[in-house]
Design an enzyme around this catalytic site. Structure first.
Site, short mmCIF file in Angstrom:
data_model
loop_
_atom_site.label_atom_id
_atom_site.label_comp_id
_atom_site.label_asym_id
_atom_site.label_seq_id
_atom_site.Cartn_x
_atom_site.Cartn_y
_atom_site.Cartn_z
N GLU A 254 -1.02 -8.92 3.49
CA GLU A 254 -0.76 -9.51 4.80
C GLU A 254 -2.03 -9.99 5.49
O GLU A 254 -2.00 -10.87 6.34
CB GLU A 254 -0.02 -8.52 5.71
CG GLU A 254 -0.78 -7.26 6.15
CD GLU A 254 -0.62 -6.08 5.20
OE1 GLU A 254 -0.37 -6.31 3.99
OE2 GLU A 254 -0.77 -4.93 5.65
N CYS B 293 0.83 -1.20 0.00
CA CYS B 293 0.00 0.00 0.00
C CYS B 293 0.87 1.26 0.00
O CYS B 293 1.38 1.64 -1.03
CB CYS B 293 -0.97 -0.05 1.18
SG CYS B 293 -2.40 1.00 0.89
N HIS C 213 -3.41 -4.91 0.67
CA HIS C 213 -2.65 -5.40 1.83
C HIS C 213 -2.67 -6.93 1.83
O HIS C 213 -3.56 -7.54 2.43
CB HIS C 213 -3.28 -4.91 3.13
CG HIS C 213 -3.09 -3.45 3.38
ND1 HIS C 213 -2.01 -2.96 4.08
CD2 HIS C 213 -3.83 -2.38 3.03
CE1 HIS C 213 -2.10 -1.64 4.15
NE2 HIS C 213 -3.20 -1.26 3.51
#
Ligand code: GLN
Length: 546
Positions: free
Chosen positions: A509, A381, A507
């Site tokens: 993650e 990001c 994102h």
């Protein structure tokens, strides 16, 4: 009908309630019981989206775009479910809703009170999640510590639920801390007794007490807690601190918590199978060769600000059978000192998400270092904005390249505001949030990583790649490896003449799970693990002539 487990916390905060909730989910799921989880946050913010990471830690984003507490990330990773907005409840949401109803005239003639109006609104949220998820068990974490003023309506609602659903369908678990006194070398139970008294005053008698402690808990201590707090001896569960959070389900299982819960809730479980967790923990505990990664961010003093990033790195590292050596690099220090010698010792650089100008030039410096020295780089990001700014400065030959978030008047706005957001003044919940589709460019690194052409990942941002610079940067070697299906938004880009320099607008993650690392993290570590560190000796080819 779903059954409910309420998890409260006593003595101090950060005692491990979130991990306990997640671990209860794991041990129930391992018995083929379907579970979901909910977090109740007593603060008056509607969501943590507007809070500083220093106040709150990471903001976790669900697939449907809710900005939530980082505990939801642990629930997702441990239970392996994709949660939704219904799993996150704050006092801010509850009060806004009750007041909106009052203004609409829903309660005409009535006096609006905490009991029953606020508590009914809270109970509706419990039931909504139960209905939507159809889970056998809904595990609900009451944020904060018993005794906090703000938490009272949530505890009162939890108490009222017992009469609504019946004794066999509800369970109260209290997680406390047993402090250790060095002078007398003993664990103290008094704070636990006090916090259980506080719970009882509200009308909740815990069924199970999980006792967090940094030292082993003796039989004597267990008996004492059982006696003074009026819980069965086997329902006093030691929660001794372990080296990895992924071991907690195994510890709780060994202490008999799974059987205890299924008995008390009269569930019909299958035999538990935690073999995959056992394998995971065995692997974590096996000595492995480290891979040294620098995380360059502005909130590095508070590691919780990057909770999911660290977990995703961990999943990827385990996939490659290696160990994570994470170096927290303050982007502000990097910016002010201009000294990037710390980066010379690492095998990969990750620049995670963030907001605001502080430390940005330090991150750009890290990206320059990665590009020029061919060190693997993963941008998340803001980390993509940084990579594009850096590449823009190189390709355009101008230090002016920037994001309008950091320089509103720049002559080269390579990252800019979304056109439909220009003029947006309201800060809460106005970003591009949650899952959006992304089409991957065939043959790109991103495409190879995911192994499929259409992916969905979670977003949380305002600014985008500025399409006016697409051609110019492409000519200089920037590859657009992921676009929105209409081709308008750059979702992933990579540097062509580089072993592995890639960044995503989303994102990744948030979707990484133990045993299933996110593909971008997996391949980033795959590239980083082969990078030789400064001073390291490359393996010599064995020659028979020697
Ligand atoms: N500050 C950037 C934006 O708002 C990036 C946000 C992020 O990293 N989550 O677009």
């Amino acid at each position: 009908m779903s059954k409910y487990i309420f998890v409260t916390g006593g003595v101090v905060s950060s005692v491990g309630k979130g991990i306990t909730v997640a671990s209860i989910g794991t041990i129930l799921k391992s018995r083929q019981i379907s579970v979901t989880a909910q977090k109740l946050d007593p603060y008056l913010n509607v969501d943590p989206g507007t809070m500083s990471p220093y106040q709150h830690g990471e903001v976790f984003v669900t697939q449907d775009g809710a900005e939530t507490d980082l505990d939801l990330g642990n629930y997702e990773r441990f239970i392996d479910v994709n949660l939704t907005t219904e799993s996150s409840v704050t006092s801010g949401q509850i009060y806004s809703e009750v007041i909106a109803k009052e203004r609409r005239g829903d309660f005409l003639g009535g006096t609006i009170q905490v009991v029953p109006h606020v508590t009914s609104e809270i109970k509706d949220r419990f039931k909504l999640l139960a209905e939507k998820s159809k889970a056998d068990v809904v595990i609900i974490e009451v944020g904060g510590t018993v005794g906090d003023i703000e938490g009272l309506p949530f505890l009162e609602a939890a108490r009222q639920m017992r009469n609504e659903v019946g004794r066999d369908n509800i369970l109260y678990v209290h997680v406390t801390l047993l402090p250790y006194l060095n002078s007398t070398k003993e664990l103290k139970t008094k704070p636990t007794q006090h916090s259980v008294n506080e719970l009882r005053r509200i009308g909740i008698q815990p069924d199970i007490i999980a006792c967090r402690s940094d030292y082993p808990i003796s039989e004597e201590i267990r008996n004492k807690i059982s006696l003074f707090c009026d819980v069965e001896r086997k329902a006093v569960i030691p929660l001794t601190t372990v080296s990895t959070i992924y071991e907690v389900p195994l510890v709780l299982e060994e202490e008999g918590l799974g059987e205890l819960i299924t008995d008390k809730l009269k569930l019909k479980p299958q035999p538990p199978d935690l073999s995959q967790w056992q394998e995971l923990v065995n692997l974590i505990k096996t000595p492995r060769e480290p891979v040294k990664i620098a995380l360059v961010g502005k909130y590095v003093e508070l590691e919780d600000a990057y909770f999911s990033v660290r977990e995703a790195l961990q999943h990827a590292i385990l996939h490659h059978g290696r160990d994570l050596e994470l170096v927290w690099v303050s982007s502000e220090t990097l910016e002010n000192s201009g000294d990037d010698s710390i980066l010379r010792t690492v095998q990969g650089i990750i620049v995670p998400g963030g907001f605001g100008i502080r430390g940005i030039e330090g991150m750009v410096r890290a990206a320059t270092y990665a590009r020029e020295n061919k060190i693997p780089y993963l941008g998340l990001c803001l980390g993509m904005h940084v990579m594009v700014i850096e590449f823009g400065r190189y390709a355009l030959g101008s230090q002016e390249a920037n994001s309008t978030e950091f320089d509103a008047k720049t002559s080269h706005p390579v990252i800019d505001f979304l056109p439909n957001q220009k003029g947006q003044k309201i800060k809460g919940g106005t970003m591009r949030l949650g899952n959006y589709p992304c089409k991957l460019t065939s043959g790109s690194r991103a495409d190879r990583a995911y192994g499929q052409s259409l992916i969905y990942e979670r977003h949380r941002h305002r600014y985008e790649f500025n399409n006016e610079y697409r051609q110019r940067l492409e000519k200089a070697g920037l590859v657009y490896s992921g676009l929105s299906p209409d081709g308008r938004l750059v979702e992933v880009c990579e540097v062509a003449d580089h072993p592995w320099m890639l960044a995503s607008q989303f994102h990744p993650e948030f979707t990484s799970r133990p045993g299933h690392p996110n593909p971008l993290f997996r391949d980033f570590i795959g590239a980083a693990k082969d990078v030789l560190r400064e001073g390291a000796q490359p393996p010599l080819p064995l020659s028979s002539n020697l």
